[in-house]
Scaffold this active site. Structure first.
Site, PDB file in Angstrom:
ATOM      1  N   GLY A  44       0.828  -1.199   0.000  1.00 57.65           N
ATOM      2  CA  GLY A  44       0.000   0.000   0.000  1.00 57.65           C
ATOM      3  C   GLY A  44       0.859   1.244   0.000  1.00 57.65           C
TER       4      GLY A  44
ATOM      5  N   VAL B 152       4.467   1.553   4.887  1.00 60.51           N
ATOM      6  CA  VAL B 152       4.954   1.055   6.164  1.00 60.51           C
ATOM      7  C   VAL B 152       4.634  -0.430   6.269  1.00 60.51           C
ATOM      8  CG1 VAL B 152       4.729   1.169   8.668  1.00 60.51           C
ATOM      9  CG2 VAL B 152       4.748   3.266   7.333  1.00 60.51           C
TER      10      VAL B 152
ATOM     11  N   LYS C 165       9.522   1.744   7.259  1.00 63.33           N
ATOM     12  CA  LYS C 165       8.972   2.827   6.449  1.00 63.33           C
ATOM     13  C   LYS C 165       9.799   2.944   5.182  1.00 63.33           C
ATOM     14  CE  LYS C 165       7.469   7.650   6.874  1.00 63.33           C
ATOM     15  NZ  LYS C 165       7.420   8.823   7.783  1.00 63.33           N
TER      16      LYS C 165
ATOM     17  N   ASP D 126       3.875  19.098  12.747  1.00 66.25           N
ATOM     18  CA  ASP D 126       2.860  18.391  11.971  1.00 66.25           C
ATOM     19  C   ASP D 126       2.037  17.456  12.857  1.00 66.25           C
ATOM     20  OD1 ASP D 126       1.468  17.898   9.603  1.00 66.25           O
ATOM     21  OD2 ASP D 126       2.705  16.163   9.100  1.00 66.25           O
TER      22      ASP D 126
END
Length: 321
Positions: free
Chosen positions: A42, A49, A64, A158
């Site tokens: 994905g 990940v 990752k 973030d």
């Protein structure tokens, strides 16, 4: 050699899709070798990940992997390295632990602590909003991690529900330091550049101003507000319009959105969400102090600095949540 479970990268939600083997090339036991058997990988904004097992040290890790089409982008590579360097400066149970940055067969990847759990976005999607008790616990744990990050001079920049996870034991972990910077200015941007996730930016972040730890405090206020109400303040027709609102207006008090919420929590959220950062909490520790006062874990006093401890004096007993 690594045995892995291929999982989709979607706000750190890792869903097992297939099982395979990646032959090692050495590299500290984390070599990837051939990519055969990685069907179902994905893709997220920067990569994927995986849940993996490091056979050399016999531990489960998160892997990752940078997207192949971005691997040659110097800015993306710098962000990958930034995440490693800054996250390594911060060691705390409420901060994701980053192990290493490696490359094998032209594939760059970060190895990190694997968290078996869900991010706050997934939890909010399922429940709508959380009880005050659960929201306070999540807020407090996340703030404990940020205290250490800020002490090391690292500003996250973030923070958002998708970057905060909660595991099966209730432990809360802050993820993704890819946009973090140090107060000395070692970051991925220059003054005047807006960076982060629009819905969770502070007013000064939206205006491209220099940032300090108080920007993270504002964002934690946004998250706390959402945990308690299921809604974000400054709601507008677009993310840009929402950014403009938070530079011009105050957030609607939590007590106006849900009168059943304890007034003290409305005050804490409001203090985090002051437009003028000089009117916010001076530090994350002051938020923790007020949360502890609210829960009866510390004496009620007149407060200090920018804490709102004096506002808790209207009740002589710990607030029940």
């Amino acid at each position: 050699m690594i045995m892995y479970l291929c999982g989709e990268y979607d706000s750190w939600d890792m869903r097992s899709l297939s099982v395979g083997m990646m032959g090692g090339m050495g590299m500290g036991g984390m070599g990837m070798g051939g990519m055969g058997g990685m069907g179902g990988m994905g893709m997220g904004g920067m990569g994927a990940v995986y849940k993996a097992h490091d056979l050399e040290v016999d531990r489960t890790v998160g892997l990752k992997v940078i997207r192949p089409d971005l691997a040659g982008n110097p800015a993306i590579l710098a962000r990958f390295k930034q995440e490693l360097v800054l996250a390594r400066q911060v060691t705390h149970r409420n901060i994701i632990r980053i192990y290493d940055l490696n490359e094998a067969d032209g594939v760059k990847f970060i190895t990190m602590e694997f968290i078996e759990g869900e991010d706050l976005r997934t939890i909010l999607t399922r429940h709508g909003k959380l009880s005050p008790k659960e929201a306070v616990d999540i807020m407090r744990q996340a703030c404990l991690g940020l205290v250490v990050a800020h002490h090391e001079g690292v500003i996250h920049r973030d923070l958002k529900p998708g970057n905060i996870m909660k595991d099966a034991s209730g432990r809360v972990v802050i993820m993704d330091f890819g946009l973090a910077k140090t107060v000395q200015g070692d970051g991925m941007t220059q003054t005047g550049m807006m960076i982060g996730t629009m819905e969770y930016m502070s007013p000064e972040q939206a205006m491209g101003a220099d940032l300090d730890a108080r920007s993270d405090i504002f964002t934690m206020g946004l998250i706390f507000y959402e945990l308690l109400t299921g809604n974000i303040p400054f709601r507008a027709e677009s993310a840009i319009a929402s950014l403009v609102k938070r530079t011009q207006e105050r957030a609607v008090p939590l007590s106006d959105v849900d009168p059943t919420l304890p007034p003290a929590l409305s005050l804490i959220a409001a203090k985090c969400l002051e437009r003028d950062r000089n009117e916010r909490y001076n530090s994350i520790q002051e938020i923790i102090d007020d949360l502890d006062t609210f829960e009866g874990k510390r004496p009620r006093s007149g407060g200090s600095g920018h804490s709102i401890g004096s506002l808790f004096l209207t009740s002589s007993a710990p607030t029940t949540i």
